[in-house]
Design an enzyme around this catalytic site. Structure first.
Site, PDB file in Angstrom:
ATOM      1  N   LYS A 278       0.840  -1.197   0.000  1.00  0.00           N
ATOM      2  CA  LYS A 278       0.000   0.000   0.000  1.00  0.00           C
ATOM      3  C   LYS A 278       0.876   1.247   0.000  1.00  0.00           C
ATOM      4  CE  LYS A 278      -0.482   0.154   5.045  1.00  0.00           C
ATOM      5  NZ  LYS A 278       0.331   1.369   5.217  1.00  0.00           N
ATOM      6  N   LYS A 307       1.577  -0.680   9.694  1.00  0.00           N
ATOM      7  CA  LYS A 307       2.666  -0.003   8.993  1.00  0.00           C
ATOM      8  C   LYS A 307       2.371   1.491   8.811  1.00  0.00           C
ATOM      9  CE  LYS A 307       5.002  -3.788   8.427  1.00  0.00           C
ATOM     10  NZ  LYS A 307       4.618  -4.418   9.672  1.00  0.00           N
ATOM     11  N   ASP A 308       3.444   2.256   8.526  1.00  0.00           N
ATOM     12  CA  ASP A 308       3.319   3.697   8.344  1.00  0.00           C
ATOM     13  C   ASP A 308       2.308   4.045   7.256  1.00  0.00           C
ATOM     14  OD1 ASP A 308       5.209   4.495  10.240  1.00  0.00           O
ATOM     15  OD2 ASP A 308       6.861   4.158   8.850  1.00  0.00           O
ATOM     16  N   LYS A 309       1.690   5.200   7.403  1.00  0.00           N
ATOM     17  CA  LYS A 309       0.793   5.679   6.357  1.00  0.00           C
ATOM     18  C   LYS A 309       1.583   6.307   5.206  1.00  0.00           C
ATOM     19  CE  LYS A 309      -2.910   8.954   5.268  1.00  0.00           C
ATOM     20  NZ  LYS A 309      -3.875   9.956   5.788  1.00  0.00           N
ATOM     21  N   GLN A 410       4.438   8.241  15.462  1.00  0.00           N
ATOM     22  CA  GLN A 410       3.238   7.631  14.874  1.00  0.00           C
ATOM     23  C   GLN A 410       2.498   6.757  15.877  1.00  0.00           C
ATOM     24  OE1 GLN A 410       6.469   7.199  13.986  1.00  0.00           O
ATOM     25  NE2 GLN A 410       6.690   5.451  12.614  1.00  0.00           N
TER      26      GLN A 410
END
Length: 680
Positions: A278, A307-309, A410
């Site tokens: 993604k 996971k990170d955006k 985050q």
């Protein structure tokens, strides 16, 4: 995302002003990260050490020139995590049901525990039987061998059915089973003990019958208790025989053929694994879209980690009730939304949070500049030479010494008006209304649709109107608003709103609070006690050398309290030190840090906190997190690019490409902070 312009004596770690704590003394440099989504690529590493997006390629760095083997760099704690497929940041809290086929009658507690511990356990039991409901615990000690731990669990519960056993790896503790106490109020002590032995044995096809009971209301109470506490395991029925009525309990038939094709399974038994790629999308947002497209619930998706955006990320997922063929049919539709699926295959079970070895990072830091030196004051060649020396020193230091293992921003929702840890604190205080209002506080001053809907809810308390304003992409917000529209916005209604979220979403906020405390603890530990191991610190250690067994397990780490002699002789290094995440099963350091934890929690009104929110089915056992983290397979490349110019000398911009692996729950942005000597 621009990195800070100067290093000060005081810096902010996730919004808390604390002394700057770095491990190395190099100068560092400035730069900017995440200028482009593809500047930050995260690839999950599975428990076998494989990158999830590249079949057959090991993550140990064998195909990366100049990279040392991961195993050679690992200390005992890393070896233990790999061999046991565990993360130190996992809570490491498991039930005593080990499923080992050993007769408990053949296990002698005196032989297993030692006569002294066995006698103390007997005394502990006497104390429990004489007192009202209690939360006392008794430690049986540390058991390195997995088989031995299984035998201890079964033997203790067989001898004392009213006890429950828990493992805080590899320590075993016992406490009174509250379910046993409740049942013993309904039936005789002997019946309660025999029933719990029956439940613990789990012999397929077996049954247990309570004594005759002609009181219908009493039988109903027993039926309700058994259904409420053990309904997934057993079924109950009242039988009449020779004028008397008794309750018989049978184990539910959970067996099924070992070999069946996916087509032969029922829909509920189908699990399909895949790798998800993604871009610029939150994990939960991606799941919500896929769930809607497939006609399943978001809770039917499981994953090893979020996971990170703002990144390109590759991670493993498993979806329930969806066949591999059906998932493949949706691939093209998903790609239109920026979701790419690969390695689709049938599996036998869901994923579990923490079931990964770590993550591999490919990062680009742009617009590099030395600290305190303007590009206008030196030539391109001089600046590039200076940066090359700074980067070489910085990377070398971090490879050798690691970095402070802070939770990254985050974890808390950086840039938001109300960060996740404040919501978690309200939940720990069981203040459901405040937690909901904090959750719906607008993220910023923008007047976008999500913020408009949140402001409307806070101003009007009207969940129905706010739901109509909330965008469909805001899945969690809509779930909570829908629940409050049905149940109201009182304390009970707000509790129902939280229960409408998946368990992983609810517990996230409590973990965020505990992570905030851990970050502050790490800074306080380094500021007050320095960079040496001190008496009373907690460390991972081994019980000596042993041969590997068939499972590959050699020796088990355990939490050990550093002695004065060990401090003086330097037995341990700083990278062995662990700090506890607050919870109901952890021990705290036996030095000034133990006092600090107590005072810190008391300031937030959690001095007597049990770290359980029973109304939301949340339990925080706690865990131990290494004070330092070590990157593996660390390599870099300094690149120089010229910008378009006229007759004058072209201006060059230096960028830095970094490649490294981190263990699970370690943050690349925090590693960069140590490299560059700047907060991100």
């Amino acid at each position: 995302m621009q990195i800070c312009n100067n290093v000060t004596m005081k810096q902010e770690i996730d919004g808390v002003s604390i002394p700057a704590c770095f491990i190395s003394s190099h100068e560092g440099f400035h730069g900017s990260i995440k200028n482009f989504v593809k500047d930050f690529v995260v690839t999950e590493i599975d428990t076998n050490g494989q990158w999830v997006n590249k079949e057959g390629r090991a993550a140990a760095g064998a195909d990366q020139p100049g990279c040392a083997s991961r195993n050679k760099a690992h200390k005992p704690v890393d070896e233990y995590k790999q061999k046991n497929h565990l993360s130190v940041t996992d809570c490491m809290y498991v039930s005593g049901d080990c499923g080992v086929d050993v007769s408990p009658d053949s296990l002698d507690l005196g032989m297993i525990l030692g006569q002294s511990v066995s006698n103390e356990l007997e005394q502990f039991v006497l104390t429990l039987r004489d007192e009202r409901p209690t939360r006392q615990e008794f430690s049986l000690g540390f058991f390195a061998d997995k088989q031995l731990r299984a035998n201890v669990h079964r033997a203790v519960r067989h001898r004392f059915p009213f006890l429950m056993t828990v493992t805080i790896q590899p320590e075993i503790r016992v406490r009174e089973d509250p379910d046993y106490r409740e049942l013993s109020q309904l039936v005789t002590e002997d019946e309660a003990e025999d029933f719990f032995r029956f439940i613990d044995a789990k012999v397929q096809g077996s049954s247990y019958t309570f004594g005759p009971d002609d009181n219908k209301e009493h039988r109903t109470a027993v039926h309700h208790f058994l259904s409420r506490k053990f309904g997934k395991l057993v079924e109950t029925k009242s039988f009449s025989d020779q004028g008397s009525t008794a309750i018989t309990v049978r184990l539910r038939d959970r067996g099924r053929p070992k070999k069946r094709s996916a087509d032969e399974r029922s829909e509920d038994e189908i699990y399909t694994a895949f790798t998800l790629c993604k871009e610029n999308l939150e994990t939960l947002e991606a799941i919500s879209y896929m769930a809607a497209a497939l006609g399943v619930l978001p809770s039917d998706f499981t994953y090893a980690g979020i996971k990170d955006k703002r990144a390109v990320t590759y991670q493993s997922m498993v979806v329930k009730k969806v066949s591999a063929l059906r998932l493949m049919e949706k691939k093209a539709e998903f790609e239109k939304r920026g979701l790419r699926l690969s390695h689709v295959r049938s599996v036998s079970e869901p994923l579990r949070i923490g079931r990964l070895q770590g993550n591999h990072f490919d990062l680009v830091v742009r617009d590099l500049r030395p600290h305190g030196v303007s590009g206008a004051h030196c030539s391109n060649a001089d600046r590039h030479t200076r940066l090359a020396a700074l980067v070489k020193e910085a990377v070398g230091n971090v490879k050798a010494r690691g970095f402070v293992n802070y939770y990254g921003p985050q974890r808390f929702g950086s840039g938001q008006s109300v960060q996740s840890d404040r919501v978690g604190l309200a939940l720990l205080k069981e203040d459901m209304v405040s937690a909901v209002r904090l959750f719906f506080t607008p993220e910023n001053e923008n007047d976008d649709p999500p913020n408009q809907a949140k402001r409307h809810f806070l101003q009007t308390d009207n969940a129905k109107e706010s739901l109509a304003l909330m965008p469909l992409s805001k899945v969690r917000e809509r779930l909570m608003l829908r629940a409050m529209n049905r149940y109201g916005t009182s304390a009970d209604g707000c509790a129902q709103a939280w229960l409408s979220l998946p368990h992983s979403s609810r517990v996230f906020y409590l973990h965020a609070y505990c992570s905030r405390v851990w970050n502050e603890a790490a800074a306080h530990r380094l500021t007050t006690l320095g960079h040496s191991v001190r008496k009373g610190d907690l460390v991972w250690t081994h019980d000596g050398q042993s041969q590997a067994d068939d499972s590959g397990e050699t020796s088990c780490a355990q939490i050990h309290v550093v002695t004065d002699h060990e401090e003086q002789t330097g037995v341990f290094e700083l990278q062995h030190v662990q700090l506890p995440m607050p919870g109901n099963t952890v021990k705290y350091p036996e030095n000034s840090m133990g006092t600090w934890y107590k005072e810190r929690l008391s300031r937030d009104g959690l001095g007597d906190c049990r770290f359980r929110v029973s109304g939301l089915k949340l339990n925080i056992p706690g865990c131990y997190r290494p004070l330092l983290a070590m990157p593996h397979n660390f390599s870099y490349q300094l690149q120089e690019a010229s910008s378009k110019g006229g007759e004058e000398e072209k201006k060059t911009q230096d960028s830095l490409v970094l490649n490294f692996d981190l263990d699970s729950s370690c943050y690349a942005t925090v590693c960069l902070r140590e490299v560059m000597k700047c907060d991100l």
